[in-house]
Structure formats: structure tokens, C-alpha cells
Design a protein around this motif. Structure first.
Motif, PDB file in Angstrom:
ATOM      1  N   THR A   1      33.192   1.900  -5.916  1.00  0.00           N
ATOM      2  CA  THR A   1      32.191   0.942  -5.468  1.00  0.00           C
ATOM      3  C   THR A   1      30.617   1.513  -5.134  1.00  0.00           C
ATOM      4  N   ALA A   2      30.484   2.621  -4.887  1.00  0.00           N
ATOM      5  CA  ALA A   2      29.256   3.332  -4.587  1.00  0.00           C
ATOM      6  C   ALA A   2      28.641   3.295  -5.973  1.00  0.00           C
ATOM      7  N   GLN A   3      29.492   3.773  -7.189  1.00  0.00           N
ATOM      8  CA  GLN A   3      28.921   3.771  -8.599  1.00  0.00           C
ATOM      9  C   GLN A   3      28.451   2.350  -9.038  1.00  0.00           C
ATOM     10  N   LEU A   4      29.369   1.467  -8.588  1.00  0.00           N
ATOM     11  CA  LEU A   4      28.809  -0.037  -8.830  1.00  0.00           C
ATOM     12  C   LEU A   4      27.758  -0.487  -8.359  1.00  0.00           C
ATOM     13  N   GLU A   5      27.653  -0.150  -7.015  1.00  0.00           N
ATOM     14  CA  GLU A   5      26.769  -0.505  -6.263  1.00  0.00           C
ATOM     15  C   GLU A   5      25.220   0.199  -6.807  1.00  0.00           C
ATOM     16  N   ARG A   6      25.382   1.330  -7.193  1.00  0.00           N
ATOM     17  CA  ARG A   6      24.160   2.029  -7.957  1.00  0.00           C
ATOM     18  C   ARG A   6      24.099   1.340  -9.252  1.00  0.00           C
ATOM     19  N   GLU A   7      24.979   1.042 -10.033  1.00  0.00           N
ATOM     20  CA  GLU A   7      24.500   0.247 -11.386  1.00  0.00           C
ATOM     21  C   GLU A   7      24.035  -1.016 -11.129  1.00  0.00           C
ATOM     22  N   GLY A   8      24.542  -1.684 -10.133  1.00  0.00           N
ATOM     23  CA  GLY A   8      24.005  -2.905  -9.848  1.00  0.00           C
ATOM     24  C   GLY A   8      22.664  -3.078  -9.300  1.00  0.00           C
ATOM     25  N   VAL A   9      22.317  -2.165  -8.475  1.00  0.00           N
ATOM     26  CA  VAL A   9      20.839  -2.121  -8.055  1.00  0.00           C
ATOM     27  C   VAL A   9      19.968  -1.758  -9.055  1.00  0.00           C
ATOM     28  N   GLU A  10      20.368  -0.753 -10.118  1.00  0.00           N
ATOM     29  CA  GLU A  10      19.532  -0.560 -11.175  1.00  0.00           C
ATOM     30  C   GLU A  10      19.510  -1.475 -12.150  1.00  0.00           C
ATOM     31  N   SER A  11      20.482  -2.384 -12.516  1.00  0.00           N
ATOM     32  CA  SER A  11      20.404  -3.600 -13.305  1.00  0.00           C
ATOM     33  C   SER A  11      19.556  -4.549 -12.857  1.00  0.00           C
ATOM     34  N   PHE A  12      19.323  -4.956 -11.336  1.00  0.00           N
ATOM     35  CA  PHE A  12      18.825  -5.963 -10.782  1.00  0.00           C
ATOM     36  C   PHE A  12      17.371  -5.399 -10.660  1.00  0.00           C
ATOM     37  N   CYS A  13      17.101  -4.007 -10.660  1.00  0.00           N
ATOM     38  CA  CYS A  13      15.709  -3.670 -10.473  1.00  0.00           C
ATOM     39  C   CYS A  13      15.034  -3.748 -12.262  1.00  0.00           C
ATOM     40  N   ASP A  14      15.978  -3.391 -13.231  1.00  0.00           N
ATOM     41  CA  ASP A  14      15.548  -3.625 -14.507  1.00  0.00           C
ATOM     42  C   ASP A  14      15.256  -5.197 -14.830  1.00  0.00           C
ATOM     43  N   SER A  15      15.999  -5.894 -14.261  1.00  0.00           N
ATOM     44  CA  SER A  15      15.914  -7.415 -14.407  1.00  0.00           C
ATOM     45  C   SER A  15      14.537  -7.737 -13.719  1.00  0.00           C
ATOM     46  N   TYR A  16      14.194  -7.364 -12.407  1.00  0.00           N
ATOM     47  CA  TYR A  16      13.003  -7.628 -11.916  1.00  0.00           C
ATOM     48  C   TYR A  16      11.882  -7.073 -12.514  1.00  0.00           C
ATOM     49  N   HIS A  17      11.636  -5.885 -13.051  1.00  0.00           N
ATOM     50  CA  HIS A  17      10.608  -5.234 -13.747  1.00  0.00           C
ATOM     51  C   HIS A  17      10.391  -5.932 -14.917  1.00  0.00           C
ATOM     52  N   ARG A  18      11.489  -6.539 -15.855  1.00  0.00           N
ATOM     53  CA  ARG A  18      11.362  -7.244 -16.989  1.00  0.00           C
ATOM     54  C   ARG A  18      10.623  -8.834 -16.607  1.00  0.00           C
ATOM     55  N   LEU A  19      10.904  -9.233 -15.596  1.00  0.00           N
ATOM     56  CA  LEU A  19      10.350 -10.609 -15.148  1.00  0.00           C
ATOM     57  C   LEU A  19       8.977 -10.430 -14.905  1.00  0.00           C
ATOM     58  N   LEU A  20       8.501  -9.021 -14.097  1.00  0.00           N
ATOM     59  CA  LEU A  20       7.230  -8.934 -13.759  1.00  0.00           C
ATOM     60  C   LEU A  20       6.081  -8.728 -15.248  1.00  0.00           C
ATOM     61  N   ASP A  21       6.961  -7.877 -16.067  1.00  0.00           N
ATOM     62  CA  ASP A  21       6.241  -7.818 -17.406  1.00  0.00           C
ATOM     63  C   ASP A  21       6.039  -9.076 -17.981  1.00  0.00           C
ATOM     64  N   CYS A  22       7.048  -9.977 -18.224  1.00  0.00           N
ATOM     65  CA  CYS A  22       6.899 -11.212 -18.645  1.00  0.00           C
ATOM     66  C   CYS A  22       5.779 -12.119 -18.008  1.00  0.00           C
ATOM     67  N   ILE A  23       5.779 -12.054 -16.408  1.00  0.00           N
ATOM     68  CA  ILE A  23       4.727 -12.897 -15.909  1.00  0.00           C
ATOM     69  C   ILE A  23       3.238 -12.136 -16.155  1.00  0.00           C
ATOM     70  N   ALA A  24       3.231 -10.894 -16.127  1.00  0.00           N
ATOM     71  CA  ALA A  24       1.766 -10.346 -16.625  1.00  0.00           C
ATOM     72  C   ALA A  24       1.373 -10.617 -18.049  1.00  0.00           C
ATOM     73  N   ARG A  25       2.288 -10.621 -19.079  1.00  0.00           N
ATOM     74  CA  ARG A  25       2.073 -10.865 -20.250  1.00  0.00           C
ATOM     75  C   ARG A  25       1.448 -12.452 -20.491  1.00  0.00           C
ATOM     76  N   LYS A  26       1.971 -13.204 -19.821  1.00  0.00           N
ATOM     77  CA  LYS A  26       1.798 -14.540 -19.782  1.00  0.00           C
ATOM     78  C   LYS A  26       0.431 -15.048 -18.880  1.00  0.00           C
ATOM     79  N   LEU A  27       0.140 -14.217 -17.988  1.00  0.00           N
ATOM     80  CA  LEU A  27      -0.952 -14.150 -17.302  1.00  0.00           C
ATOM     81  C   LEU A  27      -2.347 -13.720 -18.332  1.00  0.00           C
ATOM     82  N   ALA A  28      -1.800 -12.488 -18.899  1.00  0.00           N
ATOM     83  CA  ALA A  28      -3.022 -12.044 -19.728  1.00  0.00           C
ATOM     84  C   ALA A  28      -3.456 -13.022 -20.846  1.00  0.00           C
ATOM     85  N   ALA A  29      -2.186 -13.720 -21.408  1.00  0.00           N
ATOM     86  CA  ALA A  29      -2.334 -14.404 -22.438  1.00  0.00           C
ATOM     87  C   ALA A  29      -3.149 -15.641 -21.950  1.00  0.00           C
ATOM     88  N   GLY A  30      -2.808 -16.065 -21.025  1.00  0.00           N
ATOM     89  CA  GLY A  30      -3.654 -17.232 -20.449  1.00  0.00           C
ATOM     90  C   GLY A  30      -5.383 -16.870 -20.139  1.00  0.00           C
TER      91      GLY A  30
END
Length: 189
Positions: free
Chosen positions: A157-186
Motif C-alpha cells: 500500500t505504501a508503493q501504491l500511495e507513492r504511485e498514486g501521488v505521482e500520478s495525481f501530481c503528473d495530472s495536475y502538472h498537465r492541467l497547469l500546462d494546458c491552462i498556461a497554453r490556453k492563456l498564452a494562446a488567448g
């Protein structure tokens, strides 16, 4: 649970309100079975059993923790218990029922964040019945049998927790990158 209760207690002791605070403790269930099953012998009776047993044991701990004088003091101030949240409830192994992580874990005070296909499957052929706290001794025996079968649930479960946090962080950073691209395009328009 301990951190949540320490936080509520500290606020209550400081005279701060506790009635607008909510929290969940997330359990990524089918991932537990997927990892454990890969380590178990093909004929092991623990295959597909550890996630539900772990959730049932956790629910017993939840019920015990959010009871008694300490909790009653906080509840009298409007505090809400931290609720167990069942996640990863879509069945990954096609040999298992497509509603097993829903039908086996129905009980008061919990949240199930099932994916659409699991929701539709449960609406089609699931049965609503309180199952979560059925036979807590069997759940404890199942979890207790894991080490003899070569499964270290704490490490898994500790391994799954690490993997889960990493996955959520990756998704969050992709979201931030998407927002930044859209803001820059606008701004470029």
C-alpha cells in the motif's frame, strides 16, 4: 484519521469552529488486488480478496475511531467524521465480478467513486445490501493471512500511495500546462 482528529482537536481547543471541515480517506481498492494477485500463487485463496478485506478492516477502525468521548466532544461542536472513500472500484481483472468493489462494500458513511461503466453495471445487475461490515472477523483473518502468502500489505500500500501521488501530481502538472497554453494562446490573439 489521526491527523484529521488532531487537527479538529487543536481547532476545538483553540476555540476555532470545526463544523465546516470535511475530509475523506481514500482507498484505491482494485489496485491492491492487482498488485497482490501478481505476487500470489495462481491457486491462492487470497487472490481477489485482500482489497475488500482491507477495506472492511479499515471500516472497523473508522467506526472505532469516530466513537467514544473524544469524538463525541468534537461531534457536539459540529465536527464531521472523516469518511472512507472507495476509489479504483472498477474491476481490473475480468475473472472477477464487474461490481465486486461496489456490492461488497456497501455501508453507512462511505463514499464510492465508481467509474461510469461500473455504475451502469451495478444499476443493471448489482444488489443493494449492507455488506461492508458483514463478518469483520473473516476480513481480519484474510488480512492476517497475507504475510504467510508472501504479501507485505504495508509495503504494497505504501508503493501504491507513492504511485498514486505521482500520478495525481503528473495530472495536475498537465492541467497547469494546458491552462498556461490556453492563456498564452488567448493573449496572442
Amino acid at each position: 484519521m489521526h491527523a484529521y482528529l488532531r487537527g479538529l482537536t487543536a481547532r476545538a481547543d483553540a476555540g476555532e469552529p470545526v463544523d465546516q471541515i470535511a475530509s475523506v480517506a481514500s482507498f484505491f481498492l482494485s489496485r491492491i488486488d492487482t498488485k497482490a494477485d501478481a505476487l500470489l500463487d495462481p491457486g491462492s485463496p487470497l487472490r481477489g480478496q485482500l482489497a475488500i478485506a482491507s477495506a472492511r478492516v479499515a471500516y472497523q477502525r473508522y467506526q472505532a475511531r469516530f466513537a467514544g468521548a473524544g469524538w463525541e466532544r468534537l461531534a457536539a461542536l459540529g465536527a464531521r467524521p472523516q469518511r472512507p472513500l472507495w476509489a479504483s472500484t472498477g474491476t481490473k481483472n475480468p475473472a472477477y465480478s464487474d461490481v465486486r468493489y461496489v456490492s461488497e462494500l456497501i455501508g453507512p458513511g462511505v463514499i464510492n467513486t465508481m467509474p461510469d461503466h461500473t455504475l451502469h453495471a451495478f444499476a443493471d445487475h448489482g444488489a443493494v445490501a449492507r455488506t461492508l461490515d458483514a463478518d469483520p472477523e473473516a476480513a481480519a483473518r484474510t488480512v492476517g493471512a497475507a504475510p504467510a502468502a508472501g504479501i507485505d500489505l504495508a509495503a504494497l500500500t505504501a508503493q501504491l500511495e507513492r504511485e498514486g501521488v505521482e500520478s495525481f501530481c503528473d495530472s495536475y502538472h498537465r492541467l497547469l500546462d494546458c491552462i498556461a497554453r490556453k492563456l498564452a494562446a488567448g493573449a496572442a490573439r
